[in-house]
Design an enzyme around this catalytic site. Structure first.
Site, mmCIF file in Angstrom:
data_model
loop_
_atom_site.group_PDB
_atom_site.id
_atom_site.type_symbol
_atom_site.label_atom_id
_atom_site.label_comp_id
_atom_site.label_asym_id
_atom_site.label_seq_id
_atom_site.Cartn_x
_atom_site.Cartn_y
_atom_site.Cartn_z
ATOM 1 N N ASP A 25 0.009 4.781 50.306
ATOM 2 C CA ASP A 25 0.806 3.695 50.877
ATOM 3 C C ASP A 25 -0.068 2.486 51.168
ATOM 4 O O ASP A 25 -1.233 2.623 51.557
ATOM 5 C CB ASP A 25 1.466 4.188 52.170
ATOM 6 C CG ASP A 25 2.554 3.254 52.667
ATOM 7 O OD1 ASP A 25 3.051 2.443 51.859
ATOM 8 O OD2 ASP A 25 2.903 3.327 53.857
ATOM 9 N N TRP A 30 -1.738 -4.735 50.960
ATOM 10 C CA TRP A 30 -3.071 -5.107 50.440
ATOM 11 C C TRP A 30 -2.963 -6.410 49.660
ATOM 12 O O TRP A 30 -3.786 -7.312 49.815
ATOM 13 C CB TRP A 30 -3.585 -3.979 49.550
ATOM 14 C CG TRP A 30 -4.955 -4.175 48.989
ATOM 15 C CD1 TRP A 30 -6.134 -3.744 49.533
ATOM 16 C CD2 TRP A 30 -5.302 -4.832 47.755
ATOM 17 N NE1 TRP A 30 -7.198 -4.102 48.727
ATOM 18 C CE2 TRP A 30 -6.702 -4.767 47.628
ATOM 19 C CE3 TRP A 30 -4.557 -5.468 46.752
ATOM 20 C CZ2 TRP A 30 -7.378 -5.309 46.542
ATOM 21 C CZ3 TRP A 30 -5.219 -6.024 45.670
ATOM 22 C CH2 TRP A 30 -6.620 -5.936 45.573
ATOM 23 N N HIS A 42 -0.398 -2.870 43.252
ATOM 24 C CA HIS A 42 -0.158 -1.639 42.493
ATOM 25 C C HIS A 42 -1.271 -1.396 41.478
ATOM 26 O O HIS A 42 -1.690 -0.252 41.275
ATOM 27 C CB HIS A 42 1.197 -1.723 41.785
ATOM 28 C CG HIS A 42 2.368 -1.799 42.729
ATOM 29 N ND1 HIS A 42 2.476 -0.977 43.839
ATOM 30 C CD2 HIS A 42 3.471 -2.584 42.729
ATOM 31 C CE1 HIS A 42 3.602 -1.258 44.476
ATOM 32 N NE2 HIS A 42 4.211 -2.233 43.823
ATOM 33 N N SER A 70 8.827 7.467 44.617
ATOM 34 C CA SER A 70 9.874 8.270 45.242
ATOM 35 C C SER A 70 11.241 7.940 44.664
ATOM 36 O O SER A 70 11.429 6.923 43.987
ATOM 37 C CB SER A 70 9.896 8.024 46.759
ATOM 38 O OG SER A 70 10.434 6.744 47.040
ATOM 39 N N GLU A 72 13.608 6.917 46.367
ATOM 40 C CA GLU A 72 14.024 5.689 47.060
ATOM 41 C C GLU A 72 13.402 4.442 46.428
ATOM 42 O O GLU A 72 13.936 3.334 46.552
ATOM 43 C CB GLU A 72 13.641 5.774 48.544
ATOM 44 C CG GLU A 72 14.429 6.771 49.358
ATOM 45 C CD GLU A 72 13.980 8.212 49.143
ATOM 46 O OE1 GLU A 72 14.750 9.132 49.472
ATOM 47 O OE2 GLU A 72 12.856 8.417 48.622
ATOM 48 N N LEU A 136 -9.347 20.921 38.098
ATOM 49 C CA LEU A 136 -8.536 20.353 39.174
ATOM 50 C C LEU A 136 -7.105 20.318 38.698
ATOM 51 O O LEU A 136 -6.825 19.879 37.572
ATOM 52 C CB LEU A 136 -8.996 18.928 39.525
ATOM 53 C CG LEU A 136 -8.106 18.160 40.520
ATOM 54 C CD1 LEU A 136 -8.209 18.784 41.910
ATOM 55 C CD2 LEU A 136 -8.478 16.676 40.559
ATOM 56 N N ARG A 193 -1.886 10.354 54.718
ATOM 57 C CA ARG A 193 -1.097 9.152 54.432
ATOM 58 C C ARG A 193 -1.935 7.940 54.795
ATOM 59 O O ARG A 193 -2.501 7.853 55.900
ATOM 60 C CB ARG A 193 0.210 9.115 55.217
ATOM 61 C CG ARG A 193 0.996 7.829 54.887
ATOM 62 C CD ARG A 193 2.390 7.815 55.399
ATOM 63 N NE ARG A 193 3.086 6.612 54.915
ATOM 64 C CZ ARG A 193 4.366 6.543 54.637
ATOM 65 N NH1 ARG A 193 5.127 7.603 54.779
ATOM 66 N NH2 ARG A 193 4.909 5.428 54.203
#
Length: 246
Positions: A25, A30, A42, A70, A72, A136, A193
């Protein structure tokens, strides 16, 4: 010197969380702080993803789950969504070879049917190409919402009950987990977060029942290895009781 730098070099250390999830987030803030468009945030966030994946692998984390987009987020302005889709295409095309070479296994969770056909193909190919990798396990949540995930799981189980394959008494926590998008993965030990917000925003609701949370004020594009290490140091100092008394 950090705890990780001095004591946690071994991937087998009990102090290193097996599974780390991150809500990335702060891209917009930024960019705004620098007088730049949100798209610049982004793009800078993609660089933070690259750094974090590399750091996680070096530290010895087995599973890294990133909240990339998400359900949303589809409500954002059309131009921003379009730019995010472009970045997603670019990230996969530019990073896939390196991720594969470094043994990173890619898994995508979320409703990929909402993406354009070419993006769906890129996602499918990324999963297939890296399926046998094991250094990973990188899970990226795209068009993901935990409530939708739970609804889908309930529907799958309900269909099996309706067909007579299962009975109501067969429903259990294990059965629900088997029908989640994260089936086969351990629950997150640590959820981070960034940006100072203290909520989990419809992310891994079922899986985070006993997850440890760290909320960091750093904006995602500025997230560095030191921030990941600091969160793990915080995690390592906690006593995890899982509801029991030790």
């Amino acid at each position: 010197m950090t705890v990780l730098a001095s004591n946690l070099k071994s991937a087998g250390s009990d102090l290193v969380p097996r599974h780390v999830a991150i809500i990335m987030d702060g891209n917009g803030r930024w960019a705004r702080a620098r007088g730049k468009p949100r798209t610049a945030g982004h793009r800078a966030g993609v660089d933070a993803v690259r750094r974090t994946v590399q750091a996680a692998a070096e530290i010895g984390i087995e599973y890294l789950t990133l909240y990339g987009f998400s359900t949303e987020n589809w409500k954002r302005p059309e131009g921003e969504v379009s730019d995010l889709m472009g970045l997603l295409r670019l990230f996969i095309k530019r990073e896939l070879a390196a991720l594969d070479k470094n043994g990173v296994q890619i898994k995508i969770i979320g409703d990929r049917d909402r993406f354009a056909p070419d993006i769906r193909e890129l996602l499918n190919n990324a999963e297939k190409r890296t399926a046998t990798n094991s250094s990973l396990k990188l899970t990226i949540a795209l068009s993901y919402g935990a409530r939708s995930e739970l609804v889908d799981a309930v529907r799958q189980i309900a269909r099996r009950i309706a067909s007579g394959e299962l009975s109501v008494t067969d429903v259990s926590e294990d059965l629900i987990e088997q029908n989640l998008a994260t089936a086969g993965m351990p629950d997150p030990d640590l959820l981070i977060r960034t940006s100072g917000e203290q909520r989990i925003s419809n992310f891994l609701l079922w899986q985070s029942a006993y997850t440890e949370f760290v909320f960091d004020d750093v904006l995602w594009p500025d997230f560095e290895r030191q921030h990941l290490e600091r969160a793990i140091e915080n995690f390592a100092g906690r006593e995890r009781r899982f509801g029991a008394v030790l």
